[in-house]
Every structure is written in C-alpha cells, then in structure tokens.
Enzyme design. Structure first.
Site, PDB file in Angstrom:
ATOM      1  N   ARG A  68      44.012 -55.033 -16.463  1.00  0.00           N
ATOM      2  CA  ARG A  68      43.664 -55.533 -17.812  1.00  0.00           C
ATOM      3  C   ARG A  68      42.502 -56.513 -17.748  1.00  0.00           C
ATOM      4  NH1 ARG A  68      48.612 -58.346 -19.496  1.00  0.00           N
ATOM      5  NH2 ARG A  68      47.478 -58.802 -21.401  1.00  0.00           N
TER       6      ARG A  68
ATOM      7  N   LYS B  63      57.933 -61.679 -16.322  1.00  0.00           N
ATOM      8  CA  LYS B  63      57.996 -62.700 -15.252  1.00  0.00           C
ATOM      9  C   LYS B  63      59.073 -63.728 -15.555  1.00  0.00           C
ATOM     10  CE  LYS B  63      53.565 -63.340 -15.749  1.00  0.00           C
ATOM     11  NZ  LYS B  63      52.131 -63.136 -15.785  1.00  0.00           N
TER      12      LYS B  63
ATOM     13  N   HIS C 272      56.012 -71.753 -20.277  1.00  0.00           N
ATOM     14  CA  HIS C 272      54.880 -70.879 -19.931  1.00  0.00           C
ATOM     15  C   HIS C 272      53.841 -70.975 -21.028  1.00  0.00           C
ATOM     16  CE1 HIS C 272      53.324 -67.533 -17.449  1.00  0.00           C
ATOM     17  NE2 HIS C 272      52.641 -67.261 -18.560  1.00  0.00           N
TER      18      HIS C 272
ATOM     19  N   ASP D  86      53.706 -56.120 -13.305  1.00  0.00           N
ATOM     20  CA  ASP D  86      52.811 -56.997 -14.081  1.00  0.00           C
ATOM     21  C   ASP D  86      51.576 -57.367 -13.261  1.00  0.00           C
ATOM     22  OD1 ASP D  86      51.943 -58.873 -16.173  1.00  0.00           O
ATOM     23  OD2 ASP D  86      52.360 -60.338 -14.606  1.00  0.00           O
TER      24      ASP D  86
ATOM     25  N   SER E 231      53.924 -58.922 -20.294  1.00  0.00           N
ATOM     26  CA  SER E 231      53.465 -59.545 -19.053  1.00  0.00           C
ATOM     27  C   SER E 231      54.193 -60.876 -18.833  1.00  0.00           C
ATOM     28  CB  SER E 231      51.947 -59.762 -19.150  1.00  0.00           C
ATOM     29  OG  SER E 231      51.498 -60.671 -18.192  1.00  0.00           O
TER      30      SER E 231
HETATM   31  N1  URA Z   1      49.426 -64.911 -19.171  1.00  0.00           N
HETATM   32  C1  URA Z   1      50.140 -63.922 -18.589  1.00  0.00           C
HETATM   33  O1  URA Z   1      50.947 -64.174 -17.694  1.00  0.00           O
HETATM   34  N2  URA Z   1      49.946 -62.667 -19.013  1.00  0.00           N
HETATM   35  C2  URA Z   1      49.084 -62.342 -19.993  1.00  0.00           C
HETATM   36  O2  URA Z   1      48.984 -61.172 -20.337  1.00  0.00           O
HETATM   37  C3  URA Z   1      48.335 -63.381 -20.593  1.00  0.00           C
HETATM   38  C4  URA Z   1      48.523 -64.679 -20.174  1.00  0.00           C
END
Ligand code: URA
Length: 439
Positions: free
Chosen positions: A168, A187, A82, A161, A183
């Site tokens: 946000r 996930k 990620h 999220d 966040s």
């Molecule tokens: N990517 C994400 O999934 N969440 C964030 O808060 C920032 C980048």
C-alpha cells in the site's frame, strides 16, 4: 477459487464472501498470491470500498495470519493505544507512562515511521541503548514488574498486514477506510489488550483528510474491536498542524519529557491528557473528570516521568538523556525566516513531515537508516502572529547540503494572512460503541 476472478468481482463493486476473503489473505501471506495481483486487489478495494462485514472478516483473517499474543500471564487490565499517524505525534511516550503509573498495565507494540509520519519505535531508539525488540517472556515479566513495556511489532504479529502495508505504501492505496481499519485492528486484536484507545488523526497531515472520513474510520475500528470483545473508543484529533513544536526523533522524545515534567506545549499536553483520561476511563478507573484528575496528579507528582524512565532503563536505554536532555545534537542547524509579517493562517502539515524526512528524520526507502538528531523545531504554527524576518523554525541535519531543498519544502507549507485564523478544536469527536459525539 481464482484470485483473478476475485479481483474482477471487487473491481466491479461486488461484495466478497467470507471464504473468498480468507482465500485472499491466506494466499497472499503464504506467497501463493503474488504482489502484482494483491496490488490490483488493494486498488479495487481502495476504489470500491468494502461492506462492514467484509472489513470485519478481512481484519480477523489478517489478525489470525500470525501469532495471537497471549497476555494472560499479565495480571490486571491491559491497555493499548494506537494513532493512525501524524507529524510531531509523540503522544504514546506520554500517555503510556501516565496510564501505567495509574495502575493500568501497558503491554504495547508500536510501529515505525511511515511515509511523512513518525513512529514510536524510531523515537524510542533515539535513546541510546534502548531495545525495542524483547523476547516475549522478558516483555511479559517487564510489564508485570514495572507495569509497562513498549516494543516494536514482533516478527509474526499480523504478517498479512506487514506485507499488505508494504504494498500500500508504494501503490497509493493507504487512505482507505477498510484498509486502514483492518490494518490497525488486526494488529490490535493480535496484540491482546483488553482496552484500546484509538487516536484517529484528521486534517492535512493525516491519512484521512476530512472529519467525516475520519469519523467513518473511527466507527469502523470501534465496531470491529467491540465485536471482538474488546473495550474500544476513539478520539478524532486535529492534524492540520503538527502536534507540539518538535518533529524528529530525539527532538520529540525531549518534548515528551517536557510534558511528563508538566512544562510541555499546551496543545500536546491537552491531547495527551484527553487520550490518557479516555484510556483510563475505558480501563475502569473512574469518570472522565476523575481520570483527568488522575492524569494531572500523575504528572504533578512526577510519578509518570519515573515510570517512563523505569521503562527505558528496563529496555537498556540511557535515561540520563531523559533527565538532562543530553541527546546527541545534529552537526548543523538552519533557521527558516518568515518572508512577511502578519499571521500564520495554515500549514500543510504533510509537507512539514516530508521536510523532516528530507533532513534524515525518516526513511524514503524501507532500508534507509534514521538520523535520530535530525528534524525541525517550530517557532511559529498556525494561529501565531509573525514579524517579517522572524524565525519560523530551526532545521537540524548532519549534512548541510540537505538544508536548501528541505527549507524550500518547509516554507512552501506555510500560508500567511493579515488576520488571525480560526483554528479547529484539538479534539473534534469521540466515538464509542454507543455513538459519535462531535465537539
Ligand atoms: N497505521 C497502520 O498501522 N495502518 C494503516 O493502514 C495506517 C496507519
């Protein structure tokens, strides 16, 4: 418990209990807590921060707000990566097929573009016919059959999220360590992989602008993942300059194919090689040096490119565009020229991302369609010498009237000088459960 009191508690810099955090996440997910109270709470967290315990508890509450994906139907080690988001960041399209072609399963959920940054799912959809939403049985069967599937976040994966991120995005509360860490890791925990490699972007094109903040973010995410029984490491990589030359969806897919064919830009190839070999090492494929050799072999043998094509084909994509680059081209192009000679000393990478969004490569509102052919191909990046009038970049769009404003934004992102700048290393730090190595 009253949300009003919890907002006030965080506003005054106090720590919340686990029960209080669960109350907030549960209440916001099921609609009992309205957006305006959650927005105030997010701003309080942004300004006051959270302890490690609060961040870990919030991450778990967010992960459990929806489905926890069960990957037990997939044999072998399951790996995921990620990125925290960047400009020209197409590394998933290289790293995932390389790692899968080395025998580590990739069952991955990716995101769409966010603000000035691009997203893997949008890039994949630039391949005609490619589906990024698969029924879970098909997703699992594809991973078992060809070793890889990359899809969008399923409807009920970490819904807390999804709702918090949407707030946000419009309340200036993105760049916060506890909010980004929870966040991303909510996930990742919900998506079920055993090994997770995080690419924490740092610099003027990233959400975290300084190395120290980026390392703090990396440490927080590695700690959360490790405490939850996953193997996690993070690389902190440069985002003061866009990665590679292409910014925009099909342009970036074509550039990742170049890397898979062994002829991609050096910076992009290096970052992909480091990410892939660190992920292979986490998955138990050998030492870092051995895993770098695996990367080289997966590319030189053509196996990684074959795996990439197999993934797109299984998801309905027309792989001929990967083979011969025959993506639909934008109707118009516009060359931006250098106003002076010398060196490109720096670029404001966020502004370059914004210029590409202005051309149609990203969204300004959630519901905006993406123009897959739009974007920018850079000829000159920080560290390059330039002659007066030489092309800095070519912009692509289907509407010529977009060029004026986008070209102005793009050019304003460049700083020129008379001497070659000293550039930071592409990989600046590596964070694991045993500590931080700076390079
Ligand atoms: N990517 C994400 O999934 N969440 C964030 O808060 C920032 C980048």
């Amino acid at each position: 418990m009253r949300m009003y009191d919890l907002i006030a508690k965080k506003r005054d810099g106090l720590s919340l209990t686990g029960e209080e955090i669960d109350f907030i996440i549960r209440g916001f997910t099921n609609g009992d807590i309205p957006d305006y109270q959650m927005s105030a709470f997010l701003m309080a967290v942004y300004l006051r921060g959270m302890t490690d315990e609060e961040t870990a508890r919030m991450t778990l509450a967010m992960a459990h707000s929806g489905d926890m994906v069960d990957l037990s139907g997939i044999e072998g080690v399951k790996a995921d990566k990620h990125s925290t988001g960047g400009v020209g960041d197409k590394t998933t399209l290289v790293v995932a097929p390389v790692v899968a072609s080395c025998g580590v399963k990739i069952a991955k959920m990716s995101g769409r573009g966010l603000g000035h940054t691009g997203g893997t799912v949008d890039k994949m959809e630039s391949v005609p016919g490619c589906r990024t939403s698969l029924p879970s049985e098909e997703f699992i069967a594809q991973v078992n059959h060809i070793g890889i599937s990359v899809v969008g976040q399923s409807g009920n994966l970490a819904p807390a999220d999804k709702k918090m991120y949407a707030l946000r995005d419009v309340t200036a509360t993105i760049a916060s360590v506890p909010l980004i860490a929870s966040s991303i890791m909510s996930k990742k925990l919900a998506a079920g992989a055993d090994c997770i490699l995080l690419d924490v972007k740092t610099g003027n094109g990233a959400f975290m602008k300084t190395l120290d903040d980026s390392i703090a973010l990396a440490r927080a995410m590695v700690a959360i993942g490790t405490h939850n029984g996953r193997k996690v490491a993070a690389l902190v990589t440069d985002m003061d300059t866009p990665l590679g030359h292409a910014v925009g969806n099909s342009l970036e897919v074509a550039e990742s194919v170049q890397v898979l064919r062994g002829c991609g830009p050096a910076d992009l190839t290096t970052v992909c090689r480091e990410l892939a070999s660190n992920l292979l090492m986490l998955a138990g494929k050998g030492t870092l040096e051995e895993c770098r050799a695996l990367f080289d072999e997966a590319i030189s043998s053509g196996r990684a490119f074959e795996t990439c094509k197999a993934m797109f084909a299984a998801q309905g994509g027309d792989v001929s565009v990967l083979e011969d680059g025959s993506f639909r081209k934008a109707k118009y192009s516009h060359v931006v020229r250098s106003p002076r000679g010398g060196w490109v000393c720096a670029t404001n990478t966020e502004q370059i991302g914004i210029a590409s969004v202005m051309l149609g490569a990203g969204r300004t509102r959630k519901e905006d369609p993406i123009n897959f052919a739009a974007g920018i191909v850079l000829n000159k990046k920080a560290g390059d010498a330039v002659q007066p009038g030489e092309a800095l970049a070519t912009l692509y769009a289907d509407d010529e009237s977009l060029f004026d404003a986008a070209a102005q934004t793009f050019l304003a992102a460049y700083t020129f000088g008379d001497e070659a700048p000293v550039l930071p290393p592409l990989v600046m730090a590596r964070v694991t459960e045993s500590g931080v190595e700076r390079f």
